[in-house]
Design a protein around this motif. Structure first.
Motif, short mmCIF file in Angstrom:
data_model
loop_
_atom_site.label_atom_id
_atom_site.label_comp_id
_atom_site.label_asym_id
_atom_site.label_seq_id
_atom_site.Cartn_x
_atom_site.Cartn_y
_atom_site.Cartn_z
N LEU A 225 0.83 -1.21 0.00
CA LEU A 225 0.00 0.00 0.00
C LEU A 225 0.86 1.26 0.00
CD1 LEU A 225 -2.95 -0.77 2.42
CD2 LEU A 225 -3.11 -0.01 0.06
N ALA A 226 1.91 1.24 0.83
CA ALA A 226 2.79 2.42 0.90
C ALA A 226 3.47 2.65 -0.45
CB ALA A 226 3.83 2.21 1.99
N LEU A 227 3.90 1.57 -1.08
CA LEU A 227 4.56 1.71 -2.39
C LEU A 227 3.56 2.22 -3.43
CD1 LEU A 227 7.02 1.23 -4.23
CD2 LEU A 227 6.28 -1.13 -4.50
N CYS A 228 2.34 1.69 -3.39
CA CYS A 228 1.34 2.11 -4.38
C CYS A 228 0.93 3.57 -4.16
CB CYS A 228 0.11 1.20 -4.32
SG CYS A 228 0.49 -0.45 -4.91
N LEU A 229 0.93 4.00 -2.91
CA LEU A 229 0.65 5.42 -2.64
C LEU A 229 1.72 6.29 -3.29
CD1 LEU A 229 -0.95 7.64 -1.15
CD2 LEU A 229 0.52 7.27 0.81
N ALA A 230 2.97 5.84 -3.16
CA ALA A 230 4.08 6.60 -3.78
C ALA A 230 3.90 6.62 -5.30
CB ALA A 230 5.41 5.98 -3.40
N VAL A 231 3.52 5.49 -5.88
CA VAL A 231 3.32 5.42 -7.34
C VAL A 231 2.15 6.34 -7.74
CG1 VAL A 231 2.69 3.90 -9.26
CG2 VAL A 231 4.27 3.10 -7.51
N GLY A 232 1.09 6.32 -6.94
CA GLY A 232 -0.06 7.18 -7.20
C GLY A 232 0.32 8.65 -7.20
N SER A 233 1.17 9.03 -6.24
CA SER A 233 1.56 10.46 -6.21
C SER A 233 2.45 10.80 -7.38
CB SER A 233 2.24 10.84 -4.89
OG SER A 233 2.48 9.77 -4.10
N ILE A 234 3.27 9.85 -7.82
CA ILE A 234 4.09 10.14 -9.02
C ILE A 234 3.15 10.31 -10.22
CG2 ILE A 234 5.88 9.30 -10.57
CD1 ILE A 234 7.00 7.66 -8.26
N GLY A 235 2.13 9.47 -10.31
CA GLY A 235 1.15 9.58 -11.40
C GLY A 235 0.49 10.95 -11.41
N ALA A 236 0.09 11.42 -10.22
CA ALA A 236 -0.54 12.73 -10.12
C ALA A 236 0.45 13.84 -10.48
CB ALA A 236 -1.08 12.94 -8.71
N LEU A 237 1.70 13.66 -10.02
CA LEU A 237 2.72 14.67 -10.31
C LEU A 237 2.99 14.75 -11.81
CD1 LEU A 237 4.87 16.69 -9.31
CD2 LEU A 237 6.43 14.77 -9.01
N LEU A 238 3.12 13.59 -12.44
CA LEU A 238 3.38 13.59 -13.89
C LEU A 238 2.21 14.21 -14.66
CD1 LEU A 238 5.08 10.09 -14.30
CD2 LEU A 238 6.17 12.33 -14.49
N THR A 239 0.99 13.93 -14.20
CA THR A 239 -0.19 14.53 -14.85
C THR A 239 -0.11 16.05 -14.77
OG1 THR A 239 -1.51 12.62 -14.23
CG2 THR A 239 -2.72 14.61 -14.81
N SER A 240 0.20 16.56 -13.57
CA SER A 240 0.30 18.01 -13.40
C SER A 240 1.39 18.59 -14.30
CB SER A 240 0.63 18.36 -11.94
OG SER A 240 -0.43 18.01 -11.11
N LEU A 241 2.54 17.92 -14.29
CA LEU A 241 3.67 18.44 -15.09
C LEU A 241 3.34 18.40 -16.58
CD1 LEU A 241 6.62 16.78 -13.14
CD2 LEU A 241 6.12 19.22 -13.25
N ASN A 242 2.72 17.32 -17.03
CA ASN A 242 2.35 17.22 -18.45
C ASN A 242 1.35 18.31 -18.83
OD1 ASN A 242 3.96 15.00 -18.95
ND2 ASN A 242 2.33 13.52 -18.60
N TYR A 243 0.37 18.54 -17.96
CA TYR A 243 -0.63 19.58 -18.23
C TYR A 243 0.03 20.94 -18.32
CZ TYR A 243 -5.00 16.92 -17.95
OH TYR A 243 -6.04 16.07 -18.20
N ARG A 244 0.97 21.18 -17.39
CA ARG A 244 1.68 22.47 -17.39
C ARG A 244 2.53 22.64 -18.64
NH1 ARG A 244 0.46 26.83 -14.25
NH2 ARG A 244 -0.66 25.98 -12.48
N ALA A 245 3.22 21.54 -19.02
CA ALA A 245 4.15 21.63 -20.15
C ALA A 245 3.45 21.51 -21.50
CB ALA A 245 5.21 20.55 -20.02
N HIS A 246 2.14 21.21 -21.47
CA HIS A 246 1.38 20.99 -22.71
C HIS A 246 2.04 19.93 -23.59
CE1 HIS A 246 -1.30 24.32 -21.91
NE2 HIS A 246 -0.25 25.02 -21.55
N SER A 247 2.58 18.90 -22.95
CA SER A 247 3.15 17.78 -23.71
C SER A 247 3.30 16.58 -22.77
CB SER A 247 4.51 18.14 -24.30
OG SER A 247 5.50 18.01 -23.33
N GLU A 248 3.62 15.44 -23.39
CA GLU A 248 3.82 14.22 -22.60
C GLU A 248 5.27 14.09 -22.16
OE1 GLU A 248 2.14 10.34 -23.94
OE2 GLU A 248 1.31 11.58 -25.52
N ALA A 249 6.05 15.15 -22.33
CA ALA A 249 7.50 15.06 -22.13
C ALA A 249 7.86 14.49 -20.76
CB ALA A 249 8.12 16.44 -22.32
N PHE A 250 7.18 14.93 -19.72
CA PHE A 250 7.56 14.49 -18.38
C PHE A 250 7.32 12.99 -18.20
CE2 PHE A 250 7.57 19.02 -17.61
CZ PHE A 250 8.69 19.15 -16.80
#
Lengths: 422, 310
Positions: free
Chosen positions: A311-336
């Protein structure tokens, strides 16, 4: 809504063979290949761990004992003490004890193969890679050890150990045995003197068994177990990069606009991304560990601890997923997402230890233990070896802190307006 | 019902839309006509509250929806120009997902999906993944998703781009039916004149971020009532012929595209003789020459000096 998201995301992933291959196929293939190919290196089965040891004694313990007895006779000790010490010294010859109680011990025989080597052959044996370790007993060792212990005289002397770096496990075992022997020999001697020369030989023997018992009591990590964990904690990170990419494509394809128009709040969407990533990561790990349990016998002694780490590992993966989504939205690309899946996961996998301990630097190992896969891996190994939950608090904290930091950054960066405005 | 008041949008230094006023009455179909890049999609994004205007207001029943977009979203369906669907889901799965996003559940959702599949003619293909569909089928599903929550107002942004004539006609008929049977208010954007002429009661013509004309079809065409259009088809394109025509003062507009030349003239002028004479002098061979009544295309040409699809 969260259930709809998870269902939709599952369908999209199931229908994408390339993603399935990355998330499930690749780790299983690598576990199989690495687990079997490197079985001889890491396999914890008893027969596989065999240390070939050469022992070289440069002096003559009998002559050195005679020398010690002469020194004892010349000392000013009372006659009764001299008799007791003489008797004890004959029983406590260090080189003989090392042979009888440690290297020839019945319990250890299946792990050790000991060969006596002439001093003249030492250099030749040093070049022979088939030996895991060479124990050199220097000249005067017996006399000096006995003098030091019983008469507080003589120079301090040590056994010399040559280790074969190519046989790390076996040579470490020999080192641990010698360290334990030396410590217990010293301790036994001190105790013996205070009790008047009744040396606790049995205590030495007990401790020697104890020294090896830590290898036996903890379930050994087989290479299959190692790579089952190593690959799973590495490939679960791809769920995060995939989610980041999926979310960005939802924006690009204007599907996200439909959600905004249906009055789905931005935060609901953000939480849906987080939870969907966590649940998909749980499913992926469940499938991988389930297959490893069924086909490779990698089973977990403590399911509760296993679930907590997962669960702890999956929480970390979930937050990376959310972080990458935010970064991609900001960068207007899938680069991150692309950088994460092609570069960062690889770096994390190497420094986190998914491919084995490749770095001897403590600093890199420390950094590796801070990565989600590194922390998760260490925690899994401890659980697998039967350590209690309390022993993995550092790893759990590491995962929790990582998750919180990633989530906070993701939430701050996530665009607060929906649709074409972001 | 829905009113757009002095709406403007700046993207950095570029003014995409400036001072646009549009209104829609209940149950009418209004066309927003203009070439690519005219600002139609930007206006739609602002009306749907997907982007904020730099200036102006959008009102529903006289209430501004800029601060409370939820009010409009409940009654608004948007068909985007892009195919906003999940390609790896089936038609039914797409409708189910978006239906649930619109808080439809159980029997209501099931019935609605069945109804929409029927309307868009995809009942037989409901269990096929979208990526196997033709462009026309995707467009129809794109419309179907926008109808899931029974919107009162439907905004359609170029819903027939890139599809075959058969699918196009199907979509146009469906739009007519939605308006006729469900009294749906529709804002239809396109750069196809014939679609807007076929569907719409009133029309706004846009160019470069501005509304350049508005009114009923007849009102707009009356802009050209004092003029008529002459279409000339040449055997080969001839710049010399076109340049000579442009020198004639009473020919109001002369444009050419390849072998076709369009000339707008006052109704009382009959310049055929002079046109043939110029053709002789410049070596151009006229294949056909025809005088026709004004179309919306002619109006756009007249107002902007450019064809709609330039």
């Amino acid at each position: 809504m969260i259930i709809q998201f998870i269902k939709k995301q599952l369908l999209l992933m199931i229908r994408n063979p390339q993603i399935l291959l990355i998330l499930l196929g690749m780790p299983l293939i690598l576990i199989t290949i690495l687990g079997f190919a490197l079985g001889g290196v890491m396999n914890g089965e008893e027969v596989r761990l065999k240390a070939k040891i050469a022992i070289v004694e440069k002096g003559d313990s009998g002559e050195e004992l005679s020398l010690f007895l002469k020194e004892l006779e010349a000392s000013g000790l009372p006659k009764e003490s001299k008799a007791a010490i003489a008797e004890a010294a004959e029983r406590l010859l260090p080189s003989e004890l090392l042979r009888d109680q440690v290297l020839e011990n019945q319990e250890l025989k299946k792990y050790l193969s000991v060969q006596e080597i002439e001093p003249g052959s030492l250099e030749k044996v040093k070049k022979d890679d088939s030996y895991s370790a060479i124990i050199e007993i220097p000249e005067g060792f017996t006399e000096q050890v006995l003098s030091s212990i019983f008469l507080d005289e003589g120079k301090r002397t040590e056994l010399r150990l040559y280790r074969n770096e190519g046989e790390e496990l076996a040579s470490n075992l020999v080192r641990d045995l010698l360290t334990g022997f030396q410590e217990q020999y010293s301790l036994g001697s001190v105790m013996g003197r205070s009790n008047g020369a009744n040396f606790p030989i049995s205590a030495i023997s007990q401790e020697v068994k104890g020294g090896i018992s830590h290898v036996e009591e903890r379930t050994p990590l087989t290479s299959t177990t190692y790579y089952a964990v190593g690959m799973s904690v590495m490939f679960v990170l791809y769920i995060a990069s995939n989610m980041g990419s999926f979310a960005y494509r939802e924006k690009e394809d204007h599907v996200f606009d439909r959600m905004v128009l249906a009055d789905v709040s931005i935060w609901k969407y953000f939480i849906a991304i987080l939870l969907t990533t966590i649940i998909l990561a749980l499913l992926q790990l469940g499938i991988l560990f389930g297959i490893c349990a069924l086909f490779y016998g990698v089973t977990w002694p403590d399911l509760t601890s296993f679930l907590i780490v997962t669960l702890a590992l999956c929480l970390a993966v979930g937050s990376i997923g959310a972080l990458l989504t935010s970064l991609n939205y900001r960068a207007h690309s899938e680069a991150f997402s692309n950088i994460f899946s092609t570069v960062i996961i690889t770096v994390f996998a190497f420094i986190g230890g998914s491919f084995g301990g490749m770095f001897s630097s403590d600093f890199i190992q420390e950094i590796g233990s801070l990565t989600p896969n590194g922390a998760g891996m260490q925690a899994y190994f401890k659980i697998f070896q039967g350590y209690p939950l309390s022993s993995i608090t550092t790893e759990l904290w590491s995962l929790a802190i990582f998750s919180v930091i990633a989530l906070v950054i993701a939430a701050v960066l996530f665009p607060k307006k929906g649709g074409g405005a972001i | 019902m829905l009113e757009v008041v002095s709406l403007s949008k700046d993207f950095k230094k570029h003014k995409a839309v400036e001072g646009v006023n549009i209104f829609l009455e209940k149950g009418e179909t209004v066309g927003l006509l203009g070439p690519n890049g005219a600002g139609k999609s930007t206006i739609i994004s602002m009306i749907s509250s997907l982007i904020s205007p730099s200036e102006g207001d959008v009102r529903l029943h006289n209430d501004s929806i800029l601060k409370h977009p939820q009010m409009l979203r409940k009654v608004l369906g948007v068909v985007p120009q892009e195919i906003a669907l999940y390609n790896d889901l089936t038609a039914r799965e797409n409708l189910e997902f978006f239906g649930k996003i619109h808080r439809l559940r159980g029997k209501a959702l099931k019935d609605k999906i069945a109804d929409i599949l029927d309307q868009i003619g995809l009942k037989e293909r409901q269990n096929d993944v979208v990526k196997t569909f033709s462009g026309g089928m995707k467009r129809r599903l794109n419309i179907g998703v926008a109808l899931l929550h029974d919107p009162e107002i439907l905004i359609m942004d170029e819903p027939t781009v890139g599809i075959d004539p058969q699918s196009r006609n199907y979509i146009l008929e469906q739009v007519k039916r939605l308006n006729r049977e469900k009294n749906m208010t529709i804002l239809y954007t396109s750069h196809y004149m014939e679609e807007v002429e076929f569907l719409c009661d009133r029309i706004y013509i846009m160019d470069k971020g501005h509304i350049i004309a508005s009114g009923t079809k007849d009102e707009i065409k009356s802009i050209l009532s004092a003029e008529s259009t002459i279409l000339i088809k040449l055997e080969r394109s001839s710049d010399a012929f076109v340049d000579r025509l442009k020198e004639i003062a009473y020919l109001k507009t002369v444009t050419s595209q390849d072998k076709e030349v369009t000339v707008v003239v006052p109704k009382e002028v009959h310049p055929f003789n002079q046109i043939f004479q110029i053709a002789d002098e410049t070596g151009a061979t006229i294949v056909t020459i025809d005088r026709k009544t004004a179309t919306l295309e002619d109006v756009f040409l007249h107002l902007t000096g450019r064809a709609l699809r330039d």
